[in-house]
Motif scaffolding. Sequence first.
Motif, PDB file in Angstrom:
ATOM      1  N   GLU A 109       0.831  -1.214   0.000  1.00 54.95           N
ATOM      2  CA  GLU A 109       0.000   0.000   0.000  1.00 54.95           C
ATOM      3  C   GLU A 109       0.859   1.256   0.000  1.00 54.95           C
ATOM      4  O   GLU A 109       0.571   2.225  -0.721  1.00 54.95           O
ATOM      5  N   ARG A 110       1.932   1.267   0.791  1.00 49.51           N
ATOM      6  CA  ARG A 110       2.786   2.454   0.867  1.00 49.51           C
ATOM      7  C   ARG A 110       3.410   2.770  -0.487  1.00 49.51           C
ATOM      8  O   ARG A 110       3.451   3.940  -0.925  1.00 49.51           O
ATOM      9  N   LEU A 111       3.868   1.738  -1.195  1.00 49.47           N
ATOM     10  CA  LEU A 111       4.469   1.955  -2.508  1.00 49.47           C
ATOM     11  C   LEU A 111       3.436   2.466  -3.510  1.00 49.47           C
ATOM     12  O   LEU A 111       3.719   3.361  -4.316  1.00 49.47           O
ATOM     13  N   ILE A 112       2.238   1.904  -3.441  1.00 50.96           N
ATOM     14  CA  ILE A 112       1.169   2.347  -4.358  1.00 50.96           C
ATOM     15  C   ILE A 112       0.820   3.809  -4.089  1.00 50.96           C
ATOM     16  O   ILE A 112       0.685   4.614  -5.020  1.00 50.96           O
ATOM     17  N   ARG A 113       0.685   4.173  -2.842  1.00 56.40           N
ATOM     18  CA  ARG A 113       0.344   5.556  -2.500  1.00 56.40           C
ATOM     19  C   ARG A 113       1.440   6.526  -2.945  1.00 56.40           C
ATOM     20  O   ARG A 113       1.140   7.653  -3.373  1.00 56.40           O
ATOM     21  N   LEU A 114       2.704   6.111  -2.841  1.00 52.19           N
ATOM     22  CA  LEU A 114       3.796   6.958  -3.317  1.00 52.19           C
ATOM     23  C   LEU A 114       3.644   7.243  -4.802  1.00 52.19           C
ATOM     24  O   LEU A 114       3.824   8.376  -5.264  1.00 52.19           O
ATOM     25  N   GLY A 115       3.311   6.201  -5.570  1.00 52.35           N
ATOM     26  CA  GLY A 115       3.115   6.383  -7.000  1.00 52.35           C
ATOM     27  C   GLY A 115       1.942   7.294  -7.307  1.00 52.35           C
ATOM     28  O   GLY A 115       2.034   8.175  -8.176  1.00 52.35           O
ATOM     29  N   MET A 116       0.823   7.105  -6.616  1.00 52.92           N
ATOM     30  CA  MET A 116      -0.358   7.934  -6.852  1.00 52.92           C
ATOM     31  C   MET A 116      -0.101   9.378  -6.470  1.00 52.92           C
ATOM     32  O   MET A 116      -0.537  10.315  -7.160  1.00 52.92           O
ATOM     33  N   GLU A 117       0.635   9.592  -5.364  1.00 48.60           N
ATOM     34  CA  GLU A 117       0.971  10.954  -4.950  1.00 48.60           C
ATOM     35  C   GLU A 117       1.844  11.629  -6.008  1.00 48.60           C
ATOM     36  O   GLU A 117       1.639  12.805  -6.342  1.00 48.60           O
ATOM     37  N   HIS A 118       2.817  10.884  -6.553  1.00 40.91           N
ATOM     38  CA  HIS A 118       3.692  11.427  -7.589  1.00 40.91           C
ATOM     39  C   HIS A 118       2.885  11.829  -8.836  1.00 40.91           C
ATOM     40  O   HIS A 118       3.190  12.835  -9.490  1.00 40.91           O
ATOM     41  N   ALA A 119       1.853  11.046  -9.153  1.00 34.43           N
ATOM     42  CA  ALA A 119       1.022  11.322 -10.336  1.00 34.43           C
ATOM     43  C   ALA A 119      -0.073  12.341 -10.055  1.00 34.43           C
ATOM     44  O   ALA A 119      -0.758  12.775 -10.985  1.00 34.43           O
TER      45      ALA A 119
END
Length: 439
Positions: free
Chosen positions: A162-172
Motif C-alpha cells: 500500500e505504501r508503494l502504491i500511494r507513493l506512485g499515486m501521490e507522484h502522479a
Amino acid sequence: MADAPGLMISAPSSGSGKTTVTLGLLRAFAEDGLTVQPFKSGPDYIDPAFHRAAAGRQSFNLDSWAMDADLLAAIAARSEGADLIVAEGSMGLYDGVATRGAAGCGSSAETAVRLGWPVVLVIDAGGQAQSAAATALGFMRYEEELPFAGVIVNRVASARHERLIRLGMEHAGLPVLGVLPRRGDLTLPERHLGLVQAVEHADLDEAIAAYATFLRAHTDLPAIRAAADQKVAETAKSGRLPRPPAQRIALAQDAAFSFTYPHILEGWRSAGAEIRLFSPLADEAPDPASEIVWLPGGYPELHAGPLAAASRFREGLRRHAETRPVHGECGGYMVLGQALIDKDGRRHRMAGLLGLVTSYETRKFHLGYRRATLQSPMPGFPAGAHLRGHEFHYSTILDQPDAPLARVSDADGNPVPETGSSRGSVTGSFFHLIAEAEA
C-alpha cells in the motif's frame, strides 16, 4: 437528464473488482439514509438485478451504441428523487465497438462524459506497485473531457504494498479514494462471462452487506460522495421510453426467463400496459386475456427437463398462438422451437411453435451488438422497422426451417446468420431488444 449527482465506477479491464465496489457503495450509502439510483453502462442484463438488491431501487442500462440521446436522457431521468447516482461500467473504461451507433461506440467513458459523472477507477494492483499510478494516469488523460474523481486500489497484499502504491499515486497527483486488501471471499459465483443470476444466490443480501462493511473500512465514503457531479441539462427531458406492444402483456418470469432490459418494462408500465407475469417452470399458462405473450431470455438449458414436462404451459402457449402474437428472445426463442439439446446430448421437447432446434452439446460463443431490419412484423414493430439489440449465448442452431424474422448484422454492419424466425403469429430472435433505431 439526471438531476442527482453521480459517479461512474469503472476499471481498466473486466475482473478488476468494479462490481464488488459498486455493490458495496450502493449498500453503504443506502445504509446511511441516502436514496441511491444505480445504473449499468452497456448491455449487461445480469448486474442490474444485483444493483437493485443492493440499493433497493431499480437499476437501468445506459448504452450509447444502441440508444440515441433522447432515450439516454429518458432513462437517466429515472433517477428523479435520488440523492446520489452510482453507475457501474462494463469491461474496461474506454472499451466499445469500432463503428459508432446511435450516440457513440458504447464505452463507459462516453456515458460518463455525456452525463458528467466523474469516474472512480478501480485498479487491480496485483503484481505491481508504483506502476499502478502510471496505469491510472493514462486512463485519466486518455480522454481530455472525461471527469475523473480518483482511484480505488484493489487486491493490495500488505502495508508495504500500500505504501508503494500511494507513493506512485501521490507522484502522479491522483486522489486515492480507497485501498482494498486482498480478500478471496469477496466474490460472487460466475457463469459464462457474467455473474450467476441474483435470484440464484441464496445468501445475496448477506454478501452485499459484507461488501458494504468492507468498503466502509477501506474507502473514504465522504470523499467519494463529495466527488459526485452531473452535467447540467441543456435541453428539457424530451426523450421517452419504449412504447408497449399491447395493453395486456403476458410476460414469462422465473429462473429460466429473467432477462429483459429494465427500461423496456419501465416503458411498458409507464404507458399504462398491464404486465401479467407467469412461470413456465411452475407449469403456468399465460393469462388467456393477454394480447401478446413475451418469453424473455434466461437459462432454459439449465431447466430443459422441467420445461419439457410443463404441459399446461405449452398448451396455453399453443392456444394463444392460434390467434395472437407470441415472441421469444434468446432463451425464450429456443423454448419456442422444436427441441433443445443440453450439454450432455439429451434432447428435450420444447413448445414446437417454431421449427428451431438448438444444442448446447457443442458450444459456440455468440456475443455482440446487433442491428436488425425486420422482414416480418413482431409485437410492437412492423416489417421494415430497424432495431438495435445485443446477443449473448453459447447455443448452436441445428435446424432453422422457418422464414427469417430479420436481416441481422453486427455493430460494424457485417451480416450474421442468426436471423431469428417467423411462423404465423410466432416470432423469435437471438438478440435482446434494446431500442428502435433510424435506418
